[in-house]
Scaffold this active site. Sequence first.
Site, PDB file in Angstrom:
ATOM      1  N   LYS A   1     -28.098  29.760  30.477  1.00 37.41           N
ATOM      2  CA  LYS A   1     -28.972  30.657  31.246  1.00 37.41           C
ATOM      3  C   LYS A   1     -28.880  32.109  30.786  1.00 37.41           C
ATOM      4  CE  LYS A   1     -30.111  28.106  35.324  1.00 37.41           C
ATOM      5  NZ  LYS A   1     -30.373  28.132  36.741  1.00 37.41           N
TER       6      LYS A   1
ATOM      7  N   LYS B   1     -33.169  20.051  29.388  1.00 38.14           N
ATOM      8  CA  LYS B   1     -33.475  19.408  30.666  1.00 38.14           C
ATOM      9  C   LYS B   1     -34.748  19.998  31.281  1.00 38.14           C
ATOM     10  CE  LYS B   1     -31.293  21.854  34.447  1.00 38.14           C
ATOM     11  NZ  LYS B   1     -32.429  21.835  35.352  1.00 38.14           N
TER      12      LYS B   1
ATOM     13  N   LYS C   1     -36.951  24.190  36.659  1.00 45.15           N
ATOM     14  CA  LYS C   1     -37.900  25.026  37.399  1.00 45.15           C
ATOM     15  C   LYS C   1     -38.150  26.328  36.672  1.00 45.15           C
ATOM     16  CE  LYS C   1     -35.803  24.054  41.777  1.00 45.15           C
ATOM     17  NZ  LYS C   1     -34.533  24.766  41.708  1.00 45.15           N
TER      18      LYS C   1
END
Length: 336
Positions: free
Chosen positions: A113, A197, A200
């Site tokens: 992230k 993956k 969102k």
Amino acid sequence: MHKKRVFSGVQPTGNLHLGNYLGAIKNFVDLQNKFECIYCIVDLHAITNRQNPAELKSNTLETVASFIASGLNSEKNIIFNQASVAAHSELAWVFNCVARIGWMNRMTQFKEKAGLNKENASVGLLVYPNLMAADILIYKATHVPVGEDQKQHLELTRDIAKKFNNDFKCNNFFPIVEPLISKEFSRVMSLRDGKKKMSKSEDSDQSRINLRDSKDLINQKIKKAKTDNEAIPSEANGLKNRHEAANLISIYASINEIEINKVLIEFGGKNFSTFKDKLSESIIEKICPIGNEINKLLKDKHYLDKILEKGAKRANLIAKNNLKEIYDIIGLTKFS
Ligand code: ATP
Ligand code: MG
């Protein structure tokens, strides 16, 4: 022995998708009949990345609506948002002092992230796993249904519980949580890149099937989903190193609740276009009724707010009581 209790959370970062459904929410629904369950909308996790305030509020309601539309019962389960129960943040601070910096540095989600510019990521993103451990342990939860991407964070939760129990000589005070990760369908991958993956927060909407996507959009996204030029194999071995193909096959298996081998027996030797039609049909059949229900529920914001308010009251009762015990163990004084 600890009482069996389930805890899990979903971030209100919008765009709830097929991965969230198959990896987490579907399991929440199955568990509600077997355990006492606490399901949290983890808004404090969401702000580890910058959020638009108005969107954060509406995404919070959309997540409650998605829970209910997927079949969660708001009487049976405790459904609430994290910011309503201050004890999560209070225990997270305690865990900031229990966990070691080296533990945080090993977390792959942070690396993914934060991307290339780690120095510029929020401190919250780095210590996110401590807040997640607090979310779970403030309820002394014993079982945590999550997707495979959260496995490492759960291992860390176990390490934190063990270290706390050891440091403060309160053997077995915190339970050592058990992850509940479904073996076959634990990680749904992006439709554009089978090595990433489904998420969102991924920019490309084409990478995921959202719970509120229309029939036409689902058809279009599956048609465009990346595959390769080979036919579908008849055995699982033939899916090796074919990440995109393997992903679509396992989505089909998961949605229809059948084993991957059975899918391969049915479609082995065929090309992807026939398979993709069937896949779209299955996804539409399962997801569109949920999406329609979410849209309906979102028209009654008062009803959704009431669910959160009631859930927060129930969660606070347990959390405040446990926090008092924890502060006593540590020697912290709290007047309230
Ligand atoms: P974000 O990109 O904002 O982190 P997310 O898509 O990862 O969003 P979360 O709210 O972080 O969603 O996760 C909610 C639950 O869904 C967790 O239990 C997580 O393990 C599960 N989950 C998320 N993505 C997937 C996926 N692609 N496949 C299976 N489970 C998933
Ligand atoms: Mg996530």
